[in-house]
Each structure stands twice: as structure tokens, then as C-alpha cells.
Motif scaffolding. Structure first.
Motif, mmCIF file in Angstrom:
data_model
loop_
_atom_site.group_PDB
_atom_site.id
_atom_site.type_symbol
_atom_site.label_atom_id
_atom_site.label_comp_id
_atom_site.label_asym_id
_atom_site.label_seq_id
_atom_site.Cartn_x
_atom_site.Cartn_y
_atom_site.Cartn_z
ATOM 1 N N PHE A 66 1.821 -0.388 11.266
ATOM 2 C CA PHE A 66 0.644 -0.021 10.490
ATOM 3 C C PHE A 66 -0.499 0.287 11.453
ATOM 4 O O PHE A 66 -0.608 -0.327 12.506
ATOM 5 N N VAL A 67 -1.351 1.224 11.073
ATOM 6 C CA VAL A 67 -2.573 1.499 11.819
ATOM 7 C C VAL A 67 -3.732 1.151 10.891
ATOM 8 O O VAL A 67 -3.911 1.762 9.835
ATOM 9 N N GLU A 68 -4.489 0.147 11.295
ATOM 10 C CA GLU A 68 -5.623 -0.336 10.515
ATOM 11 C C GLU A 68 -6.906 0.180 11.163
ATOM 12 O O GLU A 68 -7.097 0.037 12.362
ATOM 13 N N ILE A 81 -7.262 -0.485 2.832
ATOM 14 C CA ILE A 81 -6.918 -1.711 3.559
ATOM 15 C C ILE A 81 -6.081 -2.629 2.672
ATOM 16 O O ILE A 81 -5.141 -3.276 3.131
ATOM 17 N N ALA A 82 -6.406 -2.690 1.389
ATOM 18 C CA ALA A 82 -5.632 -3.524 0.471
ATOM 19 C C ALA A 82 -4.183 -3.037 0.388
ATOM 20 O O ALA A 82 -3.251 -3.849 0.396
ATOM 21 N N PHE A 83 -3.974 -1.727 0.334
ATOM 22 C CA PHE A 83 -2.612 -1.195 0.315
ATOM 23 C C PHE A 83 -1.889 -1.522 1.614
ATOM 24 O O PHE A 83 -0.714 -1.883 1.609
ATOM 25 N N LEU A 84 -2.589 -1.433 2.731
ATOM 26 C CA LEU A 84 -1.975 -1.783 4.013
ATOM 27 C C LEU A 84 -1.552 -3.249 4.010
ATOM 28 O O LEU A 84 -0.399 -3.575 4.301
ATOM 29 N N GLN A 85 -2.479 -4.131 3.663
ATOM 30 C CA GLN A 85 -2.172 -5.562 3.670
ATOM 31 C C GLN A 85 -1.117 -5.915 2.623
ATOM 32 O O GLN A 85 -0.250 -6.765 2.852
ATOM 33 N N GLY A 86 -1.187 -5.276 1.463
ATOM 34 C CA GLY A 86 -0.204 -5.531 0.415
ATOM 35 C C GLY A 86 1.198 -5.104 0.824
ATOM 36 O O GLY A 86 2.182 -5.820 0.595
ATOM 37 N N ILE A 145 4.281 -4.479 12.742
ATOM 38 C CA ILE A 145 3.158 -4.716 13.650
ATOM 39 C C ILE A 145 1.971 -3.920 13.115
ATOM 40 O O ILE A 145 2.160 -2.946 12.379
ATOM 41 N N THR A 146 0.778 -4.355 13.470
ATOM 42 C CA THR A 146 -0.423 -3.645 13.059
ATOM 43 C C THR A 146 -1.236 -3.299 14.294
ATOM 44 O O THR A 146 -1.550 -4.180 15.093
#
Length: 168
Positions: free
Chosen positions: A5-7, A30-35, A48-49
């Protein structure tokens, strides 16, 4: 299989679009990434992020160079379709949890305006002790976007930092 993931911490150089109360378009991303990250972890999938402070010509160039050299090679090595999107529906459900938790965190900070709290303190106060890491990620994102008025009081190591919200 490893998912990367790229945050991006800063949504925009100006105010983000408010989608709902306390939630901007960047918050949803960000919520979709974390979810999605949570959904993968719960199913034993590795990820990995890579976190960057903002999107710039430099950061995009570095990321493109990194991925163009690794995606094809890695996928070929492990005999996997590099463009498969696992658990998209689970990611959406996980994102809903993140948005709900963000609302709780921001409401708590607003109720204690001017006071600074660690992620552990906030998690305990809202009865979400098992979500301390996610609360940290939510607050880091919020602190990098002025719409939320969240201020990070930096401590080393970073996960011990405290967060507050202005009373205005």
C-alpha cells in the motif's frame, strides 16, 4: 503474496472536500486503505505500507521506478497474476469500520478540546483498546490535513506522540 500500500498523509494543499461530517474525501481513501489492509491481515495475507508525506513529482517518480522494476519480476518469480485485487468487498467493510472509528476519535478530542492524549489513552477512553494502531494511523492522517484541526505533539518514538484538537 505480498500487497504493498502507498499511504499519502497530506490530501491536498488546500482544504479537502467534506463528504460527511468530520469525513473528507481523503479520509475515505485512507479508510479504504486501512480497511483493505485489515481485511488482508485477518485472512493471513501479508502487506506492507509505504507512507509518504505528500504527492510530489519526486515521490511519484521514485514510486514508479520502484514498482516498474519489481511488479513484473516478482509476479513472474512466484507465478501470480500481479494485477489481481483480493478482497475488495472486505476492504469496503473494513473502511466502514475506519470511518466509524475516526468519528469516535474526533468526537472524543473535540469533547476534550485543548487537551492532548496518546493513542492508547484515546483508545481506552472510547472503549477501543484493540484498535490503538488504527487510531494512530487515523490521527496521523488527521494531523496532516488541516480540515480536522488535529495537532500532533511529537514525541520519540512517534507512536508515543499525543494529539489534541483546537477549540475553534
Amino acid at each position: 503474496m505480498l500487497v504493498t500500500f502507498v499511504e499519502v498523509l497530506r490530501d491536498r494543499s488546500v482544504s479537502s472536500i467534506q463528504v460527511q461530517e468530520d469525513i473528507t474525501s481523503g479520509d475515505y481513501l485512507i479508510a479504504f486503505l486501512q480497511g483493505t489492509r485489515r481485511a488482508l491481515t485477518e485472512r493471513g495475507r501479508n502487506s506492507i505500507t509505504i507512507t509518504i508525506p505528500e504527492v510530489s513529482y519526486y515521490s511519484l517518480g521514485v514510486l514508479i521506478a520502484l514498482f516498474e522494476r519489481t511488479v513484473g519480476l516478482y509476479a513472474q518469480m512466484i507465478n501470480v497474476n500481479a494485477y489481481h485485487q483480493p478482497a475488495v468487498e472486505y476492504g469496503k467493510k473494513g473502511a466502514n469500520l475506519v470511518v466509524t472509528l475516526q468519528r469516535q476519535v474526533l468526537a472524543y478530542l473535540r469533547s476534550k478540546a485543548g487537551q492532548a492524549f496518546s493513542c492508547e489513552e484515546i483508545a481506552a477512553a472510547i472503549g477501543q483498546e484493540e484498535e490503538t494502531e488504527l487510531i494512530f494511523k487515523i490521527l496521523e492522517h488527521a494531523a496532516h490535513n488541516p480540515d480536522h484541526r488535529v495537532k500532533r505533539h511529537l514525541v520519540e518514538p512517534i507512536y508515543l506522540s499525543k494529539y489534541s484538537i483546537s477549540s475553534k
